[in-house]
Write an enzyme that holds these catalytic residues in place. Structure first.
Site, PDB file in Angstrom:
ATOM      1  CB  CYS A  34      25.647  13.225  60.725  1.00  0.00           C
ATOM      2  SG  CYS A  34      27.017  12.244  61.311  1.00  0.00           S
ATOM      3  CB  CYS A  74      29.137  14.588  61.635  1.00  0.00           C
ATOM      4  SG  CYS A  74      28.645  12.852  60.864  1.00  0.00           S
ATOM      5  CG  ASP A  75      27.376  17.915  61.959  1.00  0.00           C
ATOM      6  OD1 ASP A  75      28.524  17.944  61.678  1.00  0.00           O
ATOM      7  OD2 ASP A  75      26.450  17.905  61.244  1.00  0.00           O
TER       8      ASP A  75
END
Ligand code: NAP
Length: 308
Positions: free
Chosen positions: A135, A138-139
């Site tokens: 992701c 997300c990261d």
């Protein structure tokens, strides 16, 4: 015996939310189950959803929350529970087993979605969360000014590469063929961004690193030549796996694991309906998932009417 519901909806992604809204508005005695605390299913991983009509340019998390709030207006909120097993009862109802409770229902709307496909190469599991991610939105922020690689050639891979190109120094896109699968809108900017380099006809062989990722060994499938790219992050975007293991003995599944159902969401098992990314369909999008939620409820109503 527990109460008998008209339908139990499993999953709180777009298909499940839509089914919950339609079920409530249809006056069905419906229960909604979901395992996650984050609404929206897969869209929660999407930084920007810009193709859902009427809600332009919204983050996936916000769209998920908006959808959940919409369902809550009809008093539909998912019960947090992991479904462990589903059984057919002797009187043709369904018994849903969760850790804490069993639920009995005349029909099931199975909207469990799909999860990230893994590559199965050395280093992938060992370095998960230590530089290996599924992701980018997300990261990605953890890789500011670093070099990273995205694996895949679809819309997700292209969106991830573009997202990372704004954070990272350099982004490699590793794709196994010589043409991207992504549509033009996602592919074009990737091919015209200075700090994205596409490695065509290239497959990942090993993610290198002891405690954290330090590189990716790749192979050119045309020449057989192997090389290493020194990167700190490896973002894997090679598609999704349907979450159908739970129902593979109950309904017909295709060779790639999707529950066989057309847009009516009717499966091979009477009273069991499949909605969203879990079912066989040509296009997996938020709009097609929410359409499924509505269609599944219409099919449930028809089933209940005919069953008397
Ligand atoms: P996808 O379209 O299935 O693409 C997966 C990519 O990974 C393909 O390029 C595939 O290569 C490659 N791949 C698969 N297995 C591989 C392996 N073992 N090793 C190396 N490469 C591998 O998946 P997706 O990008 O996650 O998209 C899923 C669906 O969501 C699609 O329908 C997509 O259009 C949709 N989506 C839409 C949006 C949007 O509209 N904003 C955003 C994201 C996703 P090949 O091309 O050679 O098969």
């Amino acid at each position: 015996m527990p109460d008998l519901y008209d339908t139990v909806i499993i999953g709180a992604g777009p298909a499940g939310v839509s089914a919950a809204i339609y079920a409530a508005r249809a006056g069905l005695n419906a229960l909604w189950l979901d395992n996650s605390f984050i609404p929206g299913g897969q869209i929660a991983d999407s930084g920007n959803v810009d193709n859902y009509p009427g809600i332009p340019g919204i983050s996936g998390v916000e769209l998920g929350e908006t959808m959940a709030a919409h369902a809550a207006r009809f008093s539909m909120e998912p019960v947090r529970a992991k479904v462990l097993r589903i059984d057919r009862t002797e009187d043709n109802a369904w018994l849903i087993h969760t850790k804490k409770n069993d639920y009995q229902t005349r029909t099931v709307i199975f909207a469990a979605g799909a999860s990230h496909r893994h590559l199965g190469i050395p280093g992938e599991e060992e370095l998960g969360g230590s530089g290996v991610s599924y992701c980018a939105t997300c990261d990605g922020a953890f890789f500011k000014d670093m070099d990273t690689v995205v694996i895949g050639g679809g819309n997700t891979a292209c969106e991830d590469a573009l997202f990372l190109s704004k954070i990272c120094r350099k982004v490699y896109l590793v794709h196994r063929r010589d043409a991207l699968r992504a549509d033009q809108a996602a592919a074009y900017p990737v091919l015209h961004t200075a700090n994205i380099e596409v490695l065509w006809n290239t497959v990942p062989e090993e993610i290198i690193g002891t405690d954290v990722v330090t590189g990716l060994r790749v192979k050119d499938v045309k020449t057989g030549e192997e090389s290493v790219r020194n990167v700190s992050g490896v973002f894997i975007a090679v598609g999704m796996e349907p979450a159908s293991a739970l129902v593979s003995d109950l309904v017909d599944i295709d060779e790639t694991g999707y529950v066989i159902a057309d847009e009516t969401c009717v499966t091979s098992a009477p009273g069991f309906f499949a909605a969203g990314d879990i079912r066989t369909k040509p296009l997996r999008q938020v709009v097609t998932a929410v359409a499924d939620g509505a269609n599944a409820v219409a099919s449930v109503q028809k089933f209940l009417r005919e069953a008397g």
